[in-house]
Design a protein around this motif. Structure first.
Motif, short mmCIF file in Angstrom:
data_model
loop_
_atom_site.label_atom_id
_atom_site.label_comp_id
_atom_site.label_asym_id
_atom_site.label_seq_id
_atom_site.Cartn_x
_atom_site.Cartn_y
_atom_site.Cartn_z
N ALA A 107 -25.42 -18.47 -17.51
CA ALA A 107 -26.42 -17.66 -18.21
C ALA A 107 -26.04 -16.18 -18.19
N GLN A 108 -25.56 -15.69 -17.04
CA GLN A 108 -25.14 -14.29 -16.96
C GLN A 108 -23.95 -14.02 -17.88
N ALA A 109 -23.01 -14.95 -17.88
CA ALA A 109 -21.82 -14.78 -18.73
C ALA A 109 -22.21 -14.73 -20.20
N ALA A 129 -20.89 1.77 -24.92
CA ALA A 129 -21.65 0.76 -24.19
C ALA A 129 -20.89 -0.56 -24.18
N ALA A 130 -20.27 -0.92 -25.32
CA ALA A 130 -19.49 -2.15 -25.38
C ALA A 130 -18.31 -2.10 -24.42
N ALA A 131 -17.65 -0.97 -24.34
CA ALA A 131 -16.49 -0.84 -23.46
C ALA A 131 -16.89 -0.99 -22.00
N HIS A 132 -18.06 -0.48 -21.63
CA HIS A 132 -18.49 -0.53 -20.24
C HIS A 132 -18.88 -1.92 -19.79
N LEU A 133 -18.95 -2.87 -20.70
CA LEU A 133 -19.18 -4.26 -20.32
C LEU A 133 -17.91 -4.93 -19.81
N TRP A 134 -16.77 -4.26 -19.96
CA TRP A 134 -15.49 -4.83 -19.56
C TRP A 134 -15.07 -4.27 -18.20
N SER A 135 -14.11 -4.94 -17.59
CA SER A 135 -13.56 -4.46 -16.32
C SER A 135 -12.85 -3.14 -16.55
N THR A 136 -12.72 -2.37 -15.50
CA THR A 136 -12.04 -1.08 -15.59
C THR A 136 -10.60 -1.26 -16.06
N THR A 137 -9.94 -2.29 -15.56
CA THR A 137 -8.55 -2.54 -15.97
C THR A 137 -8.46 -2.76 -17.47
N TRP A 138 -9.39 -3.56 -18.01
CA TRP A 138 -9.39 -3.83 -19.45
C TRP A 138 -9.65 -2.54 -20.22
N GLY A 175 -21.26 -6.46 -8.01
CA GLY A 175 -22.57 -7.06 -8.15
C GLY A 175 -23.05 -7.25 -9.56
N SER A 176 -22.25 -6.90 -10.56
CA SER A 176 -22.65 -7.04 -11.95
C SER A 176 -21.62 -7.87 -12.70
N PRO A 177 -22.08 -8.72 -13.62
CA PRO A 177 -21.11 -9.48 -14.42
C PRO A 177 -20.39 -8.57 -15.40
N ARG A 178 -19.09 -8.77 -15.55
CA ARG A 178 -18.27 -7.97 -16.46
C ARG A 178 -17.31 -8.88 -17.21
N LEU A 179 -16.99 -8.49 -18.43
CA LEU A 179 -15.97 -9.18 -19.20
C LEU A 179 -14.60 -8.86 -18.62
#
Length: 399
Positions: free
Chosen positions: A45-47, A65-74, A136-140
């Motif tokens: 559900a989180q994913a 905002a879309a970029a911040h949903l991804w990992s820092t490496t991405w 603690g937060s889900p990330r792409l």
């Protein structure tokens, strides 16, 4: 009419790196996080919610905002500035989820179908997105919508002989296509063609008769044009020896029969008709060229988009407004180049101006578009532009 964006091509590579290296040493927004947090399991559900948010932010133009949903490496590998020129998601797509796989390390990979509604029915692309916990937060972590499988250009496999003769033998999925073309020894007498399709079980499929008189019918493309897991075949007939006019027929293949799903004409350019995945979505469109004017320097050609609708390919150029608007922007990007051109303003500006007017007309904006184009040309050329726009409008109106 473009290929897959650099963002799409890189996402899976980033995902592979993260999975192989346990996150590639990155954290959220530039901060490192403990291994225990990285290993926390993300729920399905989180994913799914993260992927929905990403699609929503991209559709609304909220790139940051879309970029911040991804990992820092991405994020480091995919600068926001690149998204404007090559968006990772086609316009208007929304996610549909087709299944989830729990990966090692607490991550989840979602099968996603990105669907865009249109007057012609849904168009889509498929792909995967991998989601994991970070601080603690889900990330792409990686993934994206993938471009559709590219149709095979059968003419690239032809064995060519003298006087335009050719033979070929090519696999199309589980099918085999064999063909030959032999030009008549007498000038102007056309050509003799033969095309055979063999089903996966080895028996020959019955094809409709080829045109009785032409300058050759040959297979040009095969692939899953409809995005339904099947195999489709394009045969193209030349009606003059110089390929000024070509007629393509599109067949859906099955193990027992072939079914006609389209007939697409094209003028002047021997590279067309051809399948094109507009915005990276399927079903593929079939694109042909239409002569909209001739200014004495050669024909002015504009694309006609045939879309699969109601079980057959139909002429539907206005149903692709994003394609038309991108073409206008591209053609009008540097009006100064027309004035600097050594061949003269009319010779250099005609293709861009007149095809841009065609695009405006297909968008239902002919009057406003012409007024805009008049501001881009020298005052002494405006009467010429208005006159040629009338010619283009006349040719658009022809059946």
């Amino acid at each position: 009419m473009r290929g897959p964006s650099p963002v799409r091509r890189a996402t899976l590579a980033a995902c592979a790196c993260l999975l192989a290296l346990g996150g590639c040493g990155g954290g959220v927004f530039g901060h490192r996080y403990p291994a225990s947090a990285a290993a926390a399991a993300v729920t399905v559900a989180q994913a799914e919610q993260v992927v929905r948010s990403y699609f929503t932010d991209m559709a609304a133009g909220r790139d940051s905002a879309a970029a911040h949903l991804w990992s820092t490496t991405w994020q480091r590998a995919h600068p926001i500035s690149g998204w404007a020129s090559s968006p990772p998601l086609p316009p208007g797509v929304q996610p549909e989820f087709g299944g989830a796989t729990a990966d090692g390390g607490g991550t989840v990979t979602l099968a996603v179908r990105g669907v865009a509604g249109s007057p012609l029915g849904p168009r889509w692309a498929t792909g995967t997105f991998t989601v994991g916990m970070a601080a603690g937060s889900p990330r792409l972590l990686g993934g994206g919508l993938q471009p559709p499988s590219v149709p095979l250009n059968l003419q690239s496999l032809a064995v060519r002989g003298a006087a335009g003769d050719q033979t070929g033998d090519a696999p199309c999925g589980g099918y085999t296509v064999r063909w030959s073309l032999r030009a008549d020894a007498t000038a102007g007498r056309g050509a003799v063609s033969a095309v055979a399709v063999t089903a996966p079980d080895g028996h020959r499929l019955p094809l409709p008769a080829l045109p009785g008189f032409s300058f050759g019918t040959v297979p040009t493309f095969c692939g899953d044009l409809l995005g339904n897991g099947g195999m489709d075949l394009v045969l193209t007939t030349a009606t003059t020896s110089a390929h000024y006019y070509r007629q393509a027929v599109v067949y859906a293949l099955s193990p027992t029969a072939v079914r006609l799903i389209g007939q697409v004409p094209s003028a002047q350019d021997a590279r067309y008709p051809r399948p094109v995945a507009e915005d990276g979505l399927v079903p593929y469109a079939m694109v042909g060229m239409h002569q909209i004017d001739d200014v004495g320097y050669g024909p002015i050609l504009a694309p006609v988009i045939w879309a699969f609708s109601g079980g057959i390919y139909q002429r539907e150029t206005p149903a692709f407004p994003d394609v038309l608007r991108r073409d206008i922007v591209r053609r009008l990007a540097d009006p100064g180049a027309w004035r600097r051109c050594a061949r003269g303003f009319v010779a250099c500006a005609s293709p861009d101006l007149l095809v841009a007017y065609y695009d405006y007309a297909k968008l239902g904006e002919a009057s406003a578009g012409l007024a805009h184009l008049e501001t881009l040309v020298p005052s002494g050329e405006r009467a010429w532009l208005v006159g040629q726009a009338q010619v283009v409008a006349m040719n658009i109106a022809l059946p």
